[in-house]
Design a protein around this motif. Structure first.
Motif, PDB file in Angstrom:
ATOM      1  N   VAL A  63       0.831  -1.212   0.000  1.00 30.34           N
ATOM      2  CA  VAL A  63       0.000   0.000   0.000  1.00 30.34           C
ATOM      3  C   VAL A  63       0.861   1.255   0.000  1.00 30.34           C
ATOM      4  O   VAL A  63       1.832   1.356   0.744  1.00 30.34           O
ATOM      5  CB  VAL A  63      -0.916   0.045   1.256  1.00 30.34           C
ATOM      6  N   LEU A  64       0.470   2.214  -0.853  1.00 30.73           N
ATOM      7  CA  LEU A  64       1.062   3.552  -0.809  1.00 30.73           C
ATOM      8  C   LEU A  64      -0.083   4.510  -0.525  1.00 30.73           C
ATOM      9  O   LEU A  64      -1.073   4.538  -1.262  1.00 30.73           O
ATOM     10  CB  LEU A  64       1.722   3.898  -2.149  1.00 30.73           C
ATOM     11  N   MET A  65       0.058   5.295   0.560  1.00 26.88           N
ATOM     12  CA  MET A  65      -1.106   6.038   1.030  1.00 26.88           C
ATOM     13  C   MET A  65      -0.729   7.424   1.529  1.00 26.88           C
ATOM     14  O   MET A  65       0.380   7.649   2.008  1.00 26.88           O
ATOM     15  CB  MET A  65      -1.729   5.232   2.174  1.00 26.88           C
ATOM     16  N   CYS A  66      -1.673   8.346   1.399  1.00 30.00           N
ATOM     17  CA  CYS A  66      -1.504   9.696   1.934  1.00 30.00           C
ATOM     18  C   CYS A  66      -2.123   9.768   3.321  1.00 30.00           C
ATOM     19  O   CYS A  66      -3.276   9.400   3.520  1.00 30.00           O
ATOM     20  CB  CYS A  66      -2.166  10.717   1.017  1.00 30.00           C
ATOM     21  N   HIS A  67      -1.343  10.221   4.262  1.00 24.83           N
ATOM     22  CA  HIS A  67      -1.775  10.255   5.644  1.00 24.83           C
ATOM     23  C   HIS A  67      -2.839  11.329   5.890  1.00 24.83           C
ATOM     24  O   HIS A  67      -3.644  11.220   6.792  1.00 24.83           O
ATOM     25  CB  HIS A  67      -0.556  10.532   6.531  1.00 24.83           C
ATOM     26  N   ASP A  68      -2.834  12.362   5.063  1.00 25.53           N
ATOM     27  CA  ASP A  68      -3.764  13.474   5.272  1.00 25.53           C
ATOM     28  C   ASP A  68      -5.138  13.247   4.658  1.00 25.53           C
ATOM     29  O   ASP A  68      -6.160  13.405   5.308  1.00 25.53           O
ATOM     30  CB  ASP A  68      -3.170  14.768   4.688  1.00 25.53           C
ATOM     31  N   CYS A  69      -5.158  12.904   3.366  1.00 22.71           N
ATOM     32  CA  CYS A  69      -6.459  12.810   2.693  1.00 22.71           C
ATOM     33  C   CYS A  69      -6.880  11.373   2.411  1.00 22.71           C
ATOM     34  O   CYS A  69      -7.903  11.130   1.792  1.00 22.71           O
ATOM     35  CB  CYS A  69      -6.454  13.636   1.412  1.00 22.71           C
ATOM     36  N   ASN A  70      -6.069  10.403   2.856  1.00 22.29           N
ATOM     37  CA  ASN A  70      -6.386   8.977   2.674  1.00 22.29           C
ATOM     38  C   ASN A  70      -6.364   8.495   1.231  1.00 22.29           C
ATOM     39  O   ASN A  70      -6.915   7.446   0.919  1.00 22.29           O
ATOM     40  CB  ASN A  70      -7.742   8.620   3.303  1.00 22.29           C
ATOM     41  N   TRP A  71      -5.738   9.253   0.350  1.00 22.61           N
ATOM     42  CA  TRP A  71      -5.585   8.792  -1.030  1.00 22.61           C
ATOM     43  C   TRP A  71      -4.742   7.513  -1.019  1.00 22.61           C
ATOM     44  O   TRP A  71      -3.777   7.404  -0.267  1.00 22.61           O
ATOM     45  CB  TRP A  71      -4.892   9.880  -1.864  1.00 22.61           C
ATOM     46  N   ILE A  72      -5.160   6.548  -1.841  1.00 27.73           N
ATOM     47  CA  ILE A  72      -4.394   5.300  -1.958  1.00 27.73           C
ATOM     48  C   ILE A  72      -4.069   5.056  -3.416  1.00 27.73           C
ATOM     49  O   ILE A  72      -4.919   5.264  -4.285  1.00 27.73           O
ATOM     50  CB  ILE A  72      -5.210   4.103  -1.413  1.00 27.73           C
ATOM     51  N   ALA A  73      -2.859   4.641  -3.709  1.00 25.32           N
ATOM     52  CA  ALA A  73      -2.492   4.341  -5.091  1.00 25.32           C
ATOM     53  C   ALA A  73      -3.236   3.088  -5.553  1.00 25.32           C
ATOM     54  O   ALA A  73      -3.023   2.006  -5.022  1.00 25.32           O
ATOM     55  CB  ALA A  73      -0.986   4.119  -5.200  1.00 25.32           C
ATOM     56  N   SER A  74      -4.148   3.263  -6.519  1.00 24.47           N
ATOM     57  CA  SER A  74      -4.928   2.121  -7.005  1.00 24.47           C
ATOM     58  C   SER A  74      -4.742   1.988  -8.504  1.00 24.47           C
ATOM     59  O   SER A  74      -4.416   2.946  -9.193  1.00 24.47           O
ATOM     60  CB  SER A  74      -6.418   2.318  -6.737  1.00 24.47           C
ATOM     61  N   CYS A  75      -5.002   0.787  -8.994  1.00 28.84           N
ATOM     62  CA  CYS A  75      -4.895   0.544 -10.427  1.00 28.84           C
ATOM     63  C   CYS A  75      -6.124   1.122 -11.130  1.00 28.84           C
ATOM     64  O   CYS A  75      -7.240   0.980 -10.644  1.00 28.84           O
ATOM     65  CB  CYS A  75      -4.799  -0.951 -10.688  1.00 28.84           C
ATOM     66  N   THR A  76      -5.895   1.751 -12.278  1.00 26.36           N
ATOM     67  CA  THR A  76      -7.030   2.323 -13.008  1.00 26.36           C
ATOM     68  C   THR A  76      -7.787   1.255 -13.790  1.00 26.36           C
ATOM     69  O   THR A  76      -8.917   1.471 -14.202  1.00 26.36           O
ATOM     70  CB  THR A  76      -6.539   3.405 -13.992  1.00 26.36           C
ATOM     71  N   SER A  77      -7.164   0.087 -13.986  1.00 27.59           N
ATOM     72  CA  SER A  77      -7.829  -0.955 -14.775  1.00 27.59           C
ATOM     73  C   SER A  77      -8.428  -2.066 -13.919  1.00 27.59           C
ATOM     74  O   SER A  77      -9.155  -2.911 -14.413  1.00 27.59           O
ATOM     75  CB  SER A  77      -6.838  -1.606 -15.736  1.00 27.59           C
ATOM     76  N   CYS A  78      -8.062  -2.083 -12.625  1.00 24.76           N
ATOM     77  CA  CYS A  78      -8.530  -3.177 -11.769  1.00 24.76           C
ATOM     78  C   CYS A  78      -9.073  -2.614 -10.455  1.00 24.76           C
ATOM     79  O   CYS A  78      -8.722  -1.509 -10.063  1.00 24.76           O
ATOM     80  CB  CYS A  78      -7.398  -4.126 -11.398  1.00 24.76           C
ATOM     81  N   ASP A  79      -9.875  -3.412  -9.769  1.00 27.39           N
ATOM     82  CA  ASP A  79     -10.252  -3.064  -8.406  1.00 27.39           C
ATOM     83  C   ASP A  79      -9.144  -3.553  -7.491  1.00 27.39           C
ATOM     84  O   ASP A  79      -9.320  -4.524  -6.742  1.00 27.39           O
ATOM     85  CB  ASP A  79     -11.573  -3.746  -8.030  1.00 27.39           C
ATOM     86  N   ALA A  80      -8.003  -2.918  -7.558  1.00 25.85           N
ATOM     87  CA  ALA A  80      -6.863  -3.401  -6.774  1.00 25.85           C
ATOM     88  C   ALA A  80      -5.897  -2.258  -6.489  1.00 25.85           C
ATOM     89  O   ALA A  80      -5.872  -1.255  -7.200  1.00 25.85           O
ATOM     90  CB  ALA A  80      -6.132  -4.496  -7.541  1.00 25.85           C
ATOM     91  N   LYS A  81      -5.116  -2.456  -5.415  1.00 29.28           N
ATOM     92  CA  LYS A  81      -4.116  -1.448  -5.077  1.00 29.28           C
ATOM     93  C   LYS A  81      -2.851  -1.673  -5.890  1.00 29.28           C
ATOM     94  O   LYS A  81      -2.560  -2.788  -6.316  1.00 29.28           O
ATOM     95  CB  LYS A  81      -3.772  -1.545  -3.591  1.00 29.28           C
ATOM     96  N   MET A  82      -2.097  -0.578  -6.065  1.00 28.59           N
ATOM     97  CA  MET A  82      -0.802  -0.700  -6.737  1.00 28.59           C
ATOM     98  C   MET A  82       0.239  -1.077  -5.680  1.00 28.59           C
ATOM     99  O   MET A  82       0.213  -0.573  -4.558  1.00 28.59           O
ATOM    100  CB  MET A  82      -0.392   0.623  -7.388  1.00 28.59           C
ATOM    101  N   ILE A  83       1.160  -1.949  -6.062  1.00 27.20           N
ATOM    102  CA  ILE A  83       2.195  -2.413  -5.132  1.00 27.20           C
ATOM    103  C   ILE A  83       3.472  -1.588  -5.359  1.00 27.20           C
ATOM    104  O   ILE A  83       3.859  -1.330  -6.496  1.00 27.20           O
ATOM    105  CB  ILE A  83       2.515  -3.902  -5.383  1.00 27.20           C
ATOM    106  N   VAL A  84       4.099  -1.191  -4.261  1.00 27.12           N
ATOM    107  CA  VAL A  84       5.324  -0.406  -4.368  1.00 27.12           C
ATOM    108  C   VAL A  84       6.522  -1.327  -4.643  1.00 27.12           C
ATOM    109  O   VAL A  84       6.752  -2.287  -3.906  1.00 27.12           O
ATOM    110  CB  VAL A  84       5.585   0.367  -3.053  1.00 27.12           C
ATOM    111  N   HIS A  85       7.234  -1.046  -5.744  1.00 31.55           N
ATOM    112  CA  HIS A  85       8.493  -1.746  -6.028  1.00 31.55           C
ATOM    113  C   HIS A  85       9.600  -0.703  -5.965  1.00 31.55           C
ATOM    114  O   HIS A  85       9.852  -0.007  -6.938  1.00 31.55           O
ATOM    115  CB  HIS A  85       8.462  -2.396  -7.418  1.00 31.55           C
TER     116      HIS A  85
END
Ligand code: ADP
Ligand code: ZN
Ligand code: ZN
Length: 727
Positions: free
Chosen positions: A429-451
């Protein structure tokens, strides 16, 4: 006489196509390949029926075959019939089933001919002649053998020597003949282990009834010597002139496994898996078909390989989910293997330390005989398991203090440690502590993984990649934080904790290059790497003697999954991982880190064993009428438009309802749990019944009508019989 040929063509239509055969030079036979023109393309099809022409009118409508490719049937009768069964059972187009069963080169127009190579032997006349050094070497090398030796083997032993061979032939000291090319050279044969009483009992039992169909479940704990049993059994089978088909899961284990067979069997072994070149696969397939290979070792699709004189089928790690194909022809190799063994009237051995509930159920129902190996072959003891509360791990590293100390201790004793975490990448998970934005995939119902090492975000479902961003795209200013731990982060953390120790990571990212996996395994075996961090790639089968501590991190995922098979898979995984510890002379221990140390699942696993848990889960399944106690089929559909997949399945449901088949319960349509994947919206319809037959009857009656629905041409859809995955 002109005949009509019924051709299975590789296309999604559930029908065969009729063509006229005007060529009288070859008599058509079932199982031959033909070239036909189909929708303005030239395709290779298989003859699946032959009938005589009834009227000239019929003739006028049909196209003519372009060419019959084979001069005799490519596919032997038993394999032909097996593929027809597969097409019926999985309700899958026959043309595509034949495709799945053939190696790539034989799906095309390549002639079905075996490659040959030169074999050399000493001639009877060995008169004194002046010879060069290489020539003398060849003569004395060949003198050790009574039979002819392949040029390949001579070259490996003595280096390149082609010209010397030919000049020796001219001197009439050697004779040359062309023989069929074998793929693997025989290894140096090493002595067998003397089997333990339990092992011997298994071999004897299977051997006693090897002339009839007998399915066995071989439940042997990790390291109990199952592979040794397979080898001895195979030896007996090939000694009486029969062949063995051995299936192994799709993991990096092939080399180790094949190596052991080569060391113990003086036999022609062929290997069929994705690492084998197309040319070798074709050769292997033909060698097996013509009875020139004694042993076929392969992954899932090797179950289709024709064997002229099959004597036994062995499936190693029979519970492994890689035996189920998840797209196209969604077959289960174990199911097909059982049908094969039944028809060939031979024994089949399903081996595992963690048998599938399917097989345990079949034992319970009296359909399979269970054989057990309860002790490790080397005398080593199974390790002790300890639950460790993952709450309050050391500074969010993912490693609890207790585990950290245990690692430290084992390292100081020069032992190896294996840490298992089922998540690749740096953080999930990659997330913003202030607004709770989460990096998600635009093509899937899934989160993006940090590499982190590649500075990217990656979707593990569709492969979409973005550059790693530092600041929140919504509120712009705030720095982003990662949550959770993946293999890469764990590797990094451990390297910081233990700077003097070599840490190695084994996951799909670190093993992409050819041979990477084999090199890592070699490094581990030679003791170079001390701390091994890996995904489930590392969980299975390996025999590392110096691993004394296994840690399972983040084991809870399986406890709360929506998948009805999740607890079964978790129990298998933990048991398998546990089996990696203490295989050598030193005892092993296992730490399972969980936030739910008091969960009944863990209590059962520690207090009892795999059999106990499996029995408990099986009882639950029986109460719910779920597989293996009941039968399932999933109809899946997906489309770029959100509504269409659901709409298609509703129409399919109507077709099903028209047949008045009351026994089958139909659930849905419902959107899939992960509805959107790779830009498509997915939905499914679940058919369930206590028995298998009503589901197949329902499908037989309805599939034609469903195929003719307008939407059936628009959306992607599929039938999955006996699904392993309902997600
Ligand atoms: P499994 O396939 O059940 O995991 P293996 O066949 O790999 O077990 O055996 C585990 C280890 O025990 C291997 O190192 C193998 O060489 C050894 N082994 C197997 N059978 C015997 C035996 N009868 N005597 C001594 N060692 C054995
Ligand atoms: Zn923000
Ligand atoms: Zn995605």
């Amino acid at each position: 006489m002109t005949s009509i040929l019924h051709i299975a063509i590789p296309c999604p239509l559930r029908t065969v196509f009729d063509y006229i055969n005007a060529d009288s030079s070859i008599t058509p036979q079932l199982g031959m390949r033909v070239l036909v023109s189909f929708r303005s393309r030239q395709l290779v099809g298989i003859i699946v029926g032959i009938s005589t022409l009834r009227s000239e009118k019929q003739n006028a409508k049909l196209k003519t075959i372009e060419k019959i490719i084979d001069d005799q049937a490519l596919i032997p009768k038993t394999t032909f019939e097996l593929i027809q069964w597969v097409s019926d059972y999985y309700h899958h187009p026959m043309g595509e089933c034949f495709q799945a069963a053939l190696p790539k080169k034989l799906r095309q127009q390549e002639p079905a001919e075996l490659k040959t190579e030169a074999y050399w032997a000493l001639s009877s006349d060995q008169s004194e002649q002046k010879l060069g050094k290489k020539q003398q070497q060849i003569i004395s090398y060949l003198a050790d053998y009574s039979n002819a030796i392949s040029q390949q083997q001579i070259t490996i032993a003595l280096g390149s020597c082609k010209s010397s061979l030919f000049s020796l032939e001219q001197k009439k000291l050697l004779t040359q003949q062309q023989q069929v090319k074998q793929i693997l050279l025989n290894g140096d044969i090493q002595p067998y282990h003397i089997l333990s009483k339990q092992q011997q009992y298994v071999v004897d039992t299977v051997w006693e009834n090897h002339n009839s169909f007998n399915p066995y479940l071989l439940h042997g704990i990790t390291g109990s010597g199952k592979t040794e049993v397979y080898i001895q059994l195979t030896k007996k089978i090939i000694e009486q002139g029969q062949q063995a088909l051995i299936l192994i899961p799709e993991i990096g284990l092939t080399t180790q496994f094949v190596q052991r067979f080569r060391q113990h069997l003086d036999a022609n072994i062929v290997v069929l898996n994705s690492a084998v070149s197309d040319g070798d696969r074709k050769q292997a397939w033909l060698l097996a078909r013509d009875g020139l290979a004694d042993v076929v070792i392969g992954t899932r699709s090797a179950v289709f390989t024709p064997l002229k004189n099959i004597g036994v089928i062995i499936i190693d790690e029979e519970h492994d989910s890689s035996y189920k194909q998840q797209d196209g022809l969604r077959y289960h190799a174990r199911s097909i293997a059982l049908i094969r063994a039944q028809r060939a009237e031979i024994p089949i051995v399903l081996g595992s330390a963690t048998p599938s509930l399917e097989s345990l159920y079949n034992v319970e129902q009296g359909r399979y005989t269970q054989l057990t190996l309860t002790e490790r072959a080397t005398g080593a003891k199974l390790p002790k398991i300890r639950m460790v509360d993952s709450e309050g791990p050391t500074a969010n590293s993912g490693i609890s203090t207790i585990l950290y100390k245990a690692i430290q201790q084992q390292i100081s004793l020069d032992n190896q440690v294996l840490l298992f975490i089922n998540r690749r990448g740096f953080a999930p998970v990659l997330m913003c502590h202030d607004c709770n934005w989460i990096a998600s995939c635009t093509s899937c119902d899934a989160k993006m993984i940090v590499h982190q090492s590649r500075h990217i975000l990656m979707c593990h479902h569709c492969g979409l990649i973005h550059r790693l961003i530092q600041y929140c795209p919504t509120c712009k200013t705030t720095e982003l934080k990662t949550y959770g731990v993946g293999t890469q982060q764990l590797e990094q953390t451990l390297q910081q904790y233990f700077p003097e120790t070599s840490v190695i990571r084994i996951d799909r990212d670190s093993t992409q290059k050819v041979n990477a996996f084999a090199n890592i395994v070699a490094d581990i075996q030679q003791g170079g790497a001390k701390i091994l961090v890996g995904t489930q790639m590392l969980a299975k089968g390996h025999d590392f003697h110096n691993v004394t501590l296994v840690g399972v991190l983040d084991a809870d995922q399986g406890l709360f999954s929506a998948d009805f098979r999740a607890t079964e898979s978790l129990a298998q995984l933990i048991t398998q991982v546990t089996g990696r510890a203490g295989r050598g002379e030193k005892a092993g221990e296992v730490f399972i880190q969980t936030s739910q140390p008091n969960h009944t699942f863990w209590k059962a696993l520690i207090g009892h064993d795999y059999s106990y848990i499996a029995k408990t889960i099986l009882q639950q399944r029986q109460q719910m009428g779920m597989p293996p106690a009941g039968s399932l089929c999933v109809i899946r559909a997906e489309d770029k438009q959100q509504s269409l997949a659901m709409l298609f399945l509703s129409e399919a449901l109507e077709v099903f309802n028209q047949t008045h088949q009351q026994q089958v319960m139909i659930l849905g349509p419902v959107p899939a749990i992960m509805e959107k994947r790779a830009g498509r919206y997915r939905a499914q319809l679940l058919l369930s019944c206590e028995q298998r037959k009503p589901i197949h009857q329902l499908l037989d009656h309805s599939i034609d009508a469903i195929s003719k629905l307008k939407l059936a041409r628009k959306v992607r859809w599929s039938i999955d019989i006996d699904p392993v995955d309902l997600m």
